[in-house]
Design an enzyme around this catalytic site. Sequence first.
Site: not given
Ligand code: AMP
Length: 131
Positions: A28-29, A87, A92, A94
């Site tokens: 995760d970024i 988001e 995905h 975590h």
């Molecule tokens: P959620 O959809 O609420 O589970 O959150 C999406 C997750 O993806 C968040 O923790 C972000 O930090 C992560 N995220 C978004 N864009 C990227 C990326 N380009 N590379 C890695 N992680 C990402």
Amino acid sequence: MSIFSKIAAGEIPSYCCASNEEFYAFLDINPMVKGHTLVIPRREVDYIFDLTDEELARMQVFAAHVARAIKKVIPCVKVGEAVLGLEVPHAHIHLIPMQSERDMLFSNPKLSLPSEEMQAIADAIRKEFNA
Ligand code: AMP
């Protein structure tokens, strides 16, 4: 194409932790803790529970293998698992190395780690995953 599909296809850079023909794992970024990893199916589906039963089962097994690799690299009590998907509209999981329940609070401030450290963590997880 979702941002995560572009990541799995190598069109957008990521810190790759593990991959096979069906799934991809990357850091995760904006990690909650060091080693915070995302596991995605290469097939683009928004809501995780719209995956087939068989895909869900295989994804969970893949995530378990990634979690075991994470635990060898990041000292932690256990690797926690969470699904939000509020988001990014690409299913995905975590995987979050936990010292305590607090580490699973998504309202916590996120870390910003130097790219060299992110790369080193991902390389170490990938090595354990392939071991
Ligand atoms: P959620 O959809 O609420 O589970 O959150 C999406 C997750 O993806 C968040 O923790 C972000 O930090 C992560 N995220 C978004 N864009 C990227 C990326 N380009 N590379 C890695 N992680 C990402």
